[in-house]
Design a protein around this motif. Structure first.
Motif, mmCIF file in Angstrom:
data_model
loop_
_atom_site.group_PDB
_atom_site.id
_atom_site.type_symbol
_atom_site.label_atom_id
_atom_site.label_comp_id
_atom_site.label_asym_id
_atom_site.label_seq_id
_atom_site.Cartn_x
_atom_site.Cartn_y
_atom_site.Cartn_z
ATOM 1 N N ALA A 50 -0.224 -10.029 -8.938
ATOM 2 C CA ALA A 50 -1.631 -10.266 -9.256
ATOM 3 C C ALA A 50 -2.435 -8.990 -9.446
ATOM 4 O O ALA A 50 -3.653 -9.016 -9.342
ATOM 5 C CB ALA A 50 -2.261 -11.118 -8.150
ATOM 6 N N GLY A 51 -1.784 -7.874 -9.719
ATOM 7 C CA GLY A 51 -2.520 -6.636 -9.981
ATOM 8 C C GLY A 51 -2.489 -5.683 -8.821
ATOM 9 O O GLY A 51 -1.574 -5.672 -8.020
ATOM 10 N N GLY A 52 -3.539 -4.894 -8.710
ATOM 11 C CA GLY A 52 -3.637 -3.876 -7.667
ATOM 12 C C GLY A 52 -4.577 -2.783 -8.121
ATOM 13 O O GLY A 52 -5.272 -2.927 -9.122
ATOM 14 N N THR A 53 -4.617 -1.699 -7.386
ATOM 15 C CA THR A 53 -5.466 -0.575 -7.775
ATOM 16 C C THR A 53 -4.705 0.325 -8.728
ATOM 17 O O THR A 53 -3.482 0.385 -8.698
ATOM 18 C CB THR A 53 -5.917 0.247 -6.558
ATOM 19 N N SER A 54 -5.447 1.025 -9.545
ATOM 20 C CA SER A 54 -4.776 1.855 -10.543
ATOM 21 C C SER A 54 -5.292 3.285 -10.595
ATOM 22 O O SER A 54 -4.923 4.030 -11.489
ATOM 23 C CB SER A 54 -4.951 1.226 -11.925
ATOM 24 N N VAL A 99 0.835 -1.198 0.000
ATOM 25 C CA VAL A 99 0.000 0.000 0.000
ATOM 26 C C VAL A 99 0.870 1.248 0.000
ATOM 27 O O VAL A 99 1.707 1.440 0.886
ATOM 28 C CB VAL A 99 -0.932 0.008 1.233
ATOM 29 N N SER A 100 0.667 2.087 -1.003
ATOM 30 C CA SER A 100 1.327 3.393 -1.021
ATOM 31 C C SER A 100 0.321 4.411 -0.513
ATOM 32 O O SER A 100 -0.874 4.120 -0.428
ATOM 33 C CB SER A 100 1.781 3.757 -2.435
ATOM 34 N N GLY A 101 0.787 5.584 -0.187
ATOM 35 C CA GLY A 101 -0.165 6.566 0.310
ATOM 36 C C GLY A 101 0.386 7.961 0.351
ATOM 37 O O GLY A 101 1.517 8.214 -0.053
ATOM 38 N N PRO A 102 -0.421 8.873 0.841
ATOM 39 C CA PRO A 102 -0.012 10.271 0.931
ATOM 40 C C PRO A 102 1.223 10.448 1.810
ATOM 41 O O PRO A 102 1.479 9.653 2.700
ATOM 42 C CB PRO A 102 -1.224 10.961 1.567
ATOM 43 N N VAL A 103 1.950 11.497 1.554
ATOM 44 C CA VAL A 103 3.102 11.835 2.370
ATOM 45 C C VAL A 103 2.592 12.502 3.649
ATOM 46 O O VAL A 103 1.839 13.485 3.577
ATOM 47 C CB VAL A 103 4.055 12.786 1.603
ATOM 48 N N PRO A 104 2.948 11.979 4.826
ATOM 49 C CA PRO A 104 2.476 12.601 6.065
ATOM 50 C C PRO A 104 2.863 14.079 6.120
ATOM 51 O O PRO A 104 3.979 14.460 5.777
ATOM 52 C CB PRO A 104 3.196 11.807 7.155
ATOM 53 N N GLY A 105 1.919 14.907 6.509
ATOM 54 C CA GLY A 105 2.156 16.344 6.623
ATOM 55 C C GLY A 105 1.933 17.116 5.340
ATOM 56 O O GLY A 105 2.017 18.336 5.335
ATOM 57 N N GLN A 106 1.652 16.416 4.236
ATOM 58 C CA GLN A 106 1.357 17.080 2.964
ATOM 59 C C GLN A 106 -0.099 16.760 2.596
ATOM 60 O O GLN A 106 -0.375 15.719 2.013
ATOM 61 C CB GLN A 106 2.304 16.621 1.857
ATOM 62 N N ILE A 164 -4.588 6.359 -2.348
ATOM 63 C CA ILE A 164 -3.799 5.180 -2.004
ATOM 64 C C ILE A 164 -3.781 4.267 -3.217
ATOM 65 O O ILE A 164 -4.814 4.038 -3.842
ATOM 66 C CB ILE A 164 -4.399 4.446 -0.793
ATOM 67 N N MET A 165 -2.600 3.764 -3.559
ATOM 68 C CA MET A 165 -2.470 2.806 -4.647
ATOM 69 C C MET A 165 -1.844 1.537 -4.088
ATOM 70 O O MET A 165 -1.031 1.594 -3.166
ATOM 71 C CB MET A 165 -1.596 3.368 -5.777
#
Length: 157
Positions: A131-135, A74-81, A141-142
């Motif tokens: 097996a893929g993921g969100t795009s 899981v990737s996500g936003p940068v904390p504080g931004q 979040i990706m």
């Protein structure tokens, strides 16, 4: 005796934390033990999937197992931004780290570069498939998903 799922899951969790350098949660978002709050992304979600224990012999003693797991990176936003979002670069970085689970030793010796530590159990083979993921980057979040298969045998130790 039979190979128990719990110690295998803990071993896979530790291996993923080692290769990614990020927190791993089993079936849920990982929680920071110091604060009791969920870690912000990036992190890995680990889900146990299928488990088979038939070694296909007439006198099967259930001393082997094949365990499948799904890791969602899981990737996500940068904390504080506040306007930042998880992006493809971060998702691919996490997946590249996840592929290290099946990375062979660089010195030519048999085995894997990163240990899978399960008391009393040896893993002689590992497999992985992406097996893929969100795009949709508008989700903030990706994810990227890798499914692993571990071929295990009791060592008696």
């Amino acid at each position: 005796m039979m190979i128990q799922r719990g110690p295998v899951t803990q071993g896979v969790k530790q291996l993923l934390a080692l290769v990614t350098g990020k927190p791993v949660g089993v079936r849920t978002v990982p929680t920071d033990p110091a604060t009791g709050r969920p870690y912000p992304p990036p992190y890995t979600l680990l889900d146990p999937l299928d488990r088979r224990s038939d070694d296909r012999t007439l006198a099967d003693l259930h001393t082997t197992a094949i365990c499948d797991y799904q890791a969602t990176f899981v990737s996500g936003p940068v904390p504080g931004q506040p306007d930042s979002r998880g992006g493809d670069e971060q998702a691919q970085w996490m997946a590249d780290r996840g592929w290290k689970v099946v990375e062979r030793r660089t010195d030519g010796a048999p085995g894997y570069q990163h240990p899978l530590t399960i008391p009393g159990v040896h893993c002689d083979r590992r497999e992985a498939v992406e097996a893929g993921g969100t795009s949709d980057p508008s989700d903030a979040i990706m994810t990227t998903v890798i499914r692993y298969r571990f071929f295990l045998e009791e060592t008696g130790a």
